[in-house]
Design an enzyme around this catalytic site. Structure first.
Site, PDB file in Angstrom:
ATOM      1  N   GLN A 164      -4.667  -2.025   9.373  1.00 36.11           N
ATOM      2  CA  GLN A 164      -4.591  -3.328   8.719  1.00 36.11           C
ATOM      3  C   GLN A 164      -5.277  -4.404   9.564  1.00 36.11           C
ATOM      4  OE1 GLN A 164      -3.526  -3.785   5.643  1.00 36.11           O
ATOM      5  NE2 GLN A 164      -3.830  -5.996   5.651  1.00 36.11           N
ATOM      6  N   ASP A 191     -10.600   3.312   3.752  1.00 35.45           N
ATOM      7  CA  ASP A 191     -10.637   1.845   3.607  1.00 35.45           C
ATOM      8  C   ASP A 191     -12.069   1.334   3.815  1.00 35.45           C
ATOM      9  OD1 ASP A 191      -9.150  -0.515   3.135  1.00 35.45           O
ATOM     10  OD2 ASP A 191      -9.013  -0.954   5.279  1.00 35.45           O
ATOM     11  N   LYS A 211       0.843  -1.210   0.000  1.00 38.74           N
ATOM     12  CA  LYS A 211       0.000   0.000   0.000  1.00 38.74           C
ATOM     13  C   LYS A 211       0.876   1.258   0.000  1.00 38.74           C
ATOM     14  CE  LYS A 211      -3.733  -2.605   2.095  1.00 38.74           C
ATOM     15  NZ  LYS A 211      -4.680  -2.883   3.170  1.00 38.74           N
TER      16      LYS A 211
HETATM   17  N1  LIG Z   1      -7.814  -2.956   6.660  1.00 43.87           N
HETATM   18  C1  LIG Z   1      -7.790  -3.941   5.736  1.00 43.87           C
HETATM   19  N2  LIG Z   1      -7.266  -5.125   6.041  1.00 43.87           N
HETATM   20  C2  LIG Z   1      -7.272  -6.113   5.099  1.00 43.87           C
HETATM   21  C3  LIG Z   1      -7.788  -5.889   3.798  1.00 43.87           C
HETATM   22  C4  LIG Z   1      -8.348  -4.632   3.532  1.00 43.87           C
HETATM   23  O1  LIG Z   1      -8.869  -4.358   2.416  1.00 43.87           O
HETATM   24  N3  LIG Z   1      -8.325  -3.672   4.512  1.00 43.87           N
HETATM   25  N4  LIG Z   1      -7.695  -6.880   2.827  1.00 43.87           N
HETATM   26  C5  LIG Z   1      -6.944  -8.083   3.067  1.00 43.87           C
HETATM   27  C6  LIG Z   1      -5.525  -8.128   2.590  1.00 43.87           C
HETATM   28  N5  LIG Z   1      -5.128  -7.164   1.560  1.00 43.87           N
HETATM   29  C7  LIG Z   1      -5.058  -5.865   1.887  1.00 43.87           C
HETATM   30  O2  LIG Z   1      -4.939  -5.457   3.002  1.00 43.87           O
HETATM   31  C8  LIG Z   1      -4.641  -7.598   0.287  1.00 43.87           C
HETATM   32  C9  LIG Z   1      -4.479  -8.913  -0.032  1.00 43.87           C
HETATM   33  C10 LIG Z   1      -3.930  -9.288  -1.276  1.00 43.87           C
HETATM   34  C11 LIG Z   1      -3.552  -8.333  -2.182  1.00 43.87           C
HETATM   35  C12 LIG Z   1      -2.936  -8.653  -3.489  1.00 43.87           C
HETATM   36  O3  LIG Z   1      -2.706  -7.751  -4.279  1.00 43.87           O
HETATM   37  N6  LIG Z   1      -2.619  -9.900  -3.771  1.00 43.87           N
HETATM   38  C13 LIG Z   1      -1.958 -10.221  -4.985  1.00 43.87           C
HETATM   39  C14 LIG Z   1      -0.932 -11.285  -4.761  1.00 43.87           C
HETATM   40  C15 LIG Z   1       0.096 -10.829  -3.769  1.00 43.87           C
HETATM   41  C16 LIG Z   1       1.353 -11.631  -3.821  1.00 43.87           C
HETATM   42  O4  LIG Z   1       1.779 -11.987  -4.895  1.00 43.87           O
HETATM   43  O5  LIG Z   1       1.916 -11.850  -2.746  1.00 43.87           O
HETATM   44  C17 LIG Z   1      -2.972 -10.638  -6.049  1.00 43.87           C
HETATM   45  O6  LIG Z   1      -4.065 -11.100  -5.672  1.00 43.87           O
HETATM   46  O7  LIG Z   1      -2.655 -10.478  -7.216  1.00 43.87           O
HETATM   47  C18 LIG Z   1      -3.743  -7.015  -1.872  1.00 43.87           C
HETATM   48  C19 LIG Z   1      -4.282  -6.647  -0.653  1.00 43.87           C
HETATM   49  C20 LIG Z   1      -6.890  -8.436   4.552  1.00 43.87           C
HETATM   50  N7  LIG Z   1      -6.731  -7.319   5.383  1.00 43.87           N
END
Ligand SMILES: Nc1nc2c(c(=O)[nH]1)N[C@@H](CN(C=O)c1ccc(C(=O)N[C@@H](CCC(=O)O)C(=O)O)cc1)CN2
Length: 282
Positions: A99, A122, A55
């Site tokens: 988070q 968020d 982020k």
């Molecule tokens: N306060 C928050 N906590 C969490 C959220 C949220 O939206 N707000 N979401 C999830 C986790 N998350 C962001 O925080 C998140 C998970 C995965 C990805 C992502 O881009 N994944 C990639 C692969 C990543 C890699 O290769 O390691 C993909 O899907 O292409 C982004 C954000 C829980 N907590």
């Protein structure tokens, strides 16, 4: 049938280019002030640390700043609330991200709800959820809002479609259902105690996997021509839906990785920019 790939990675990149221009214009109009997202990470969960880092990197790619706050595993609810209050009161901070998940001694809901509505980029507060559900303005929860932006970009029809959301979490399943309802879909919310889950999913024009269990939703539950949205991401590099066997017979699908995840981060950054524009353009 050749399925449309709902490519979140490519779309997020394209949106970042547009946002960079908006950030530049905002800085020029506000005497060089920079939009800032404060990120709060409590504890040392490696996956959470990675997401928070992603982020911060996304902020910098579009010319914004992030202020990273890292708190120890034994942080109390009161200590976290104090940090959130400080950020609420800081005029240089335009958005706040806490988070999820936080360590279990912390009352996460209380802390989410302590975030000022104008900085809830968020979309995690009850107030923001309620406003969104009633069709009023609020920043949407990042993952479901990212999915809506993806579906809109690819012109996936929602009106009158039967959307089945599997999962009912506060930051994914519930807001997803409300957003789809707001777009005039007919929505069924399923969860761990739903009976006849395969039969319900078989009726879906749009399937949203938001259950947090690897490949829990089986390929043979998904009807031909459905739109498949997978909000899961697991260390095995798969999502919540058994995707490979269906990609030749669905209308469209989000890949994992590269589908919903990049749109989650992009939406958080996008809403931070919107929040900053509200303050800095006044
Ligand atoms: N306060 C928050 N906590 C969490 C959220 C949220 O939206 N707000 N979401 C999830 C986790 N998350 C962001 O925080 C998140 C998970 C995965 C990805 C992502 O881009 N994944 C990639 C692969 C990543 C890699 O290769 O390691 C993909 O899907 O292409 C982004 C954000 C829980 N907590």
């Amino acid at each position: 049938m050749s399925a449309q790939i709902l490519d979140g990675k490519a779309l997020a990149q394209r949106f970042e280019e547009e946002m960079s221009q908006r950030v530049e214009a905002l800085k020029a109009a506000s005497g060089g002030r920079t939009p800032i997202l404060a990120t709060i990470l409590v504890g040392a969960d490696p996956a959470s640390a990675t997401y928070v880092k992603m982020k911060g990197n996304a902020c910098r790619r579009v010319g914004m700043d992030s202020q990273a706050i890292e708190l120890p595993q034994d942080t109390t609810t009161e200590q976290l609330l104090r940090r959130i209050e400080e950020l609420n009161a800081n005029p240089d901070v335009h958005g706040i991200l806490l988070q999820h998940p936080v360590p279990e001694q912390i009352d996460e809901r209380l802390c989410f709800d302590a975030i000022a509505l104008g900085k809830d980029v968020d979309g995690v507060t009850c107030l923001g959820f309620g406003r969104m559900a009633m069709g009023e303005h609020a920043y949407g929860c990042a993952t479901p809002k990212g999915i809506m932006r993806l579906l809109e970009h690819y012109q996936v029809p929602l009106e009158g479609q039967h959307a089945v959301v599997i999962g009912r979490s506060a930051i994914l399943g519930k807001p997803m259902a409300m957003m789809l309802l707001g777009a005039n879909a007919t929505v069924t919310i399923c969860h761990s105690r739903t009976r006849n889950l395969p039969e319900l999913v078989k009726q879906a024009d749009i399937v949203v996997g938001a259950v947090g269990k690897p490949e829990f939703i089986k390929a043979d539950w998904i009807k031909d021509g459905a739109v498949v949205v997978d909000a899961g991401y697991h260390p095995q590099k798969c999502g919540d839906i058994e995707l490979a066997p269906v990609i030749d017979r669905v209308a469209a699908y989000t890949p994992v990785p590269g589908g919903v995840g990049p749109m989650t981060i992009n939406t958080l950054i996008f809403q931070t920019l919107e929040a900053a524009e509200k303050v800095l353009n006044d």
